[in-house]
Design a protein around this motif. Structure first.
Motif, PDB file in Angstrom:
ATOM      1  N   GLU A  93      51.601  20.940  20.757  1.00 31.92           N
ATOM      2  CA  GLU A  93      50.226  21.216  21.365  1.00 31.92           C
ATOM      3  C   GLU A  93      49.081  21.590  20.321  1.00 31.92           C
ATOM      4  O   GLU A  93      48.728  22.883  20.658  1.00 31.92           O
ATOM      5  N   ALA A  94      49.974  21.757  19.168  1.00 35.98           N
ATOM      6  CA  ALA A  94      49.374  22.008  17.678  1.00 35.98           C
ATOM      7  C   ALA A  94      47.268  20.704  17.719  1.00 35.98           C
ATOM      8  O   ALA A  94      47.316  21.449  16.051  1.00 35.98           O
ATOM      9  N   GLU A  95      47.849  19.781  17.817  1.00 29.62           N
ATOM     10  CA  GLU A  95      47.018  18.865  18.323  1.00 29.62           C
ATOM     11  C   GLU A  95      45.534  19.370  18.391  1.00 29.62           C
ATOM     12  O   GLU A  95      45.297  19.927  18.878  1.00 29.62           O
ATOM     13  N   THR A  96      44.577  18.514  17.095  1.00 30.62           N
ATOM     14  CA  THR A  96      43.137  18.963  17.548  1.00 30.62           C
ATOM     15  C   THR A  96      42.552  17.897  18.612  1.00 30.62           C
ATOM     16  O   THR A  96      42.220  18.101  19.400  1.00 30.62           O
ATOM     17  N   PHE A  97      43.112  16.647  17.807  1.00 30.35           N
ATOM     18  CA  PHE A  97      42.069  15.740  18.937  1.00 30.35           C
ATOM     19  C   PHE A  97      43.466  14.531  19.609  1.00 30.35           C
ATOM     20  O   PHE A  97      43.356  14.794  21.462  1.00 30.35           O
ATOM     21  N   CYS A  98      44.773  14.476  19.414  1.00 30.60           N
ATOM     22  CA  CYS A  98      45.333  13.778  20.063  1.00 30.60           C
ATOM     23  C   CYS A  98      45.459  12.253  20.142  1.00 30.60           C
ATOM     24  O   CYS A  98      44.725  11.746  21.259  1.00 30.60           O
ATOM     25  N   MET A  99      45.500  11.603  19.238  1.00 30.84           N
ATOM     26  CA  MET A  99      45.199  10.123  19.531  1.00 30.84           C
ATOM     27  C   MET A  99      45.700   9.048  20.056  1.00 30.84           C
ATOM     28  O   MET A  99      45.608   8.784  20.949  1.00 30.84           O
ATOM     29  N   VAL A 100      47.202   9.388  19.820  1.00 36.41           N
ATOM     30  CA  VAL A 100      48.053   8.851  20.884  1.00 36.41           C
ATOM     31  C   VAL A 100      47.394   8.934  22.920  1.00 36.41           C
ATOM     32  O   VAL A 100      47.746   8.040  24.093  1.00 36.41           O
ATOM     33  N   ALA A 101      47.207  10.823  22.931  1.00 32.99           N
ATOM     34  CA  ALA A 101      46.748  10.051  24.882  1.00 32.99           C
ATOM     35  C   ALA A 101      45.692   9.810  24.760  1.00 32.99           C
ATOM     36  O   ALA A 101      45.105   9.897  25.936  1.00 32.99           O
ATOM     37  N   ALA A 102      44.217   9.757  24.137  1.00 37.73           N
ATOM     38  CA  ALA A 102      43.432   8.765  23.640  1.00 37.73           C
ATOM     39  C   ALA A 102      43.733   7.320  23.868  1.00 37.73           C
ATOM     40  O   ALA A 102      43.076   6.759  25.097  1.00 37.73           O
ATOM     41  N   GLU A 103      44.692   6.863  23.693  1.00 41.73           N
ATOM     42  CA  GLU A 103      44.860   5.466  23.824  1.00 41.73           C
ATOM     43  C   GLU A 103      45.259   5.567  25.360  1.00 41.73           C
ATOM     44  O   GLU A 103      45.238   4.154  25.784  1.00 41.73           O
ATOM     45  N   ALA A 104      46.655   6.302  25.103  1.00 41.58           N
ATOM     46  CA  ALA A 104      46.898   6.134  26.938  1.00 41.58           C
ATOM     47  C   ALA A 104      45.866   5.929  27.330  1.00 41.58           C
ATOM     48  O   ALA A 104      46.035   5.407  28.773  1.00 41.58           O
ATOM     49  N   ARG A 105      45.191   7.097  27.631  1.00 44.98           N
ATOM     50  CA  ARG A 105      44.231   7.093  28.752  1.00 44.98           C
ATOM     51  C   ARG A 105      43.479   5.851  28.831  1.00 44.98           C
ATOM     52  O   ARG A 105      42.897   5.492  29.596  1.00 44.98           O
TER      53      ARG A 105
END
Length: 188
Positions: A93-105
């Protein structure tokens, strides 16, 4: 990948990607997948490596449906693995952007993430579920809710895969929010 998790083709495959560090909260994800697996057929593939690898493997040892893969820099292979899973699960819960979630989406993959941090922003903008940050029980409940409505979430994720917020837009919006809050504090 389900076969690697000792599960049949009708099981749900969760994928998790990230380095093995305390702030990523992989023990929470392991506990949630194990608890949800007591109610539904759930496999978890975790892709990553780092200083916590041995400890995480020990924690997951009792669950044959959790498997670890080493990190990869093969973008096409990672995209194929993401697209082959049913959902991405994230613990930090501490990430500012979360690249892996963007990649998954971008791959049309639903995201299950904590209700705070950058991954939650990706869920709000697309298809997926959040759970109470730091709470493995809440994460397990989110996994079960996802499984029970997976067709709906996959449809939404596919429809919204073109609307993934990129890092540039994210930080532009974040700095605009900071500027607004700063103006408010000076006006007060």
């Amino acid at each position: 990948m389900l076969e690697r998790c000792s599960l049949g083709p009708d099981a749900t495959l969760l994928i998790a990607v990230g380095r093995h560090a305390a702030e990523k909260r992989w023990p929470l994800v392991i506990a949630a997948a194990t608890a949800a697996g007591a109610q539904r057929a759930v496999g978890l593939i975790q892709i990553g490596g780092g200083g916590e690898t041995s400890r995480l493997q020990r924690e997951a040892r009792a669950n044959p449906h959790i498997q670890f893969l080493p990190p990869t820099d093969d973008r096409a292979a990672l995209a194929a693995m993401l697209a082959s899973a049913d959902a991405l699960i994230h613990g930090c819960e501490a990430e500012t952007f979360c690249m892996v979630a963007a990649e998954a989406r971008a791959c049309g993959l639903p995201v299950i993430a904590p209700d705070q941090g950058g991954a939650a922003d990706q869920v709000k903008a697309g298809a997926g579920l959040t759970y109470m940050s730091g709470d493995s029980r809440s994460a397990a409940e989110a996994i079960v809710r996802f499984i029970d409505r997976s067709a709906e979430f996959r449809k939404q994720a596919g429809e919204k895969s073109g609307s993934v917020q990129n890092m540039e837009t994210h930080f532009r919006d974040l700095f605009a929010l900071y500027a607004t809050e700063l103006e408010k504090s000076h006006a007060a």
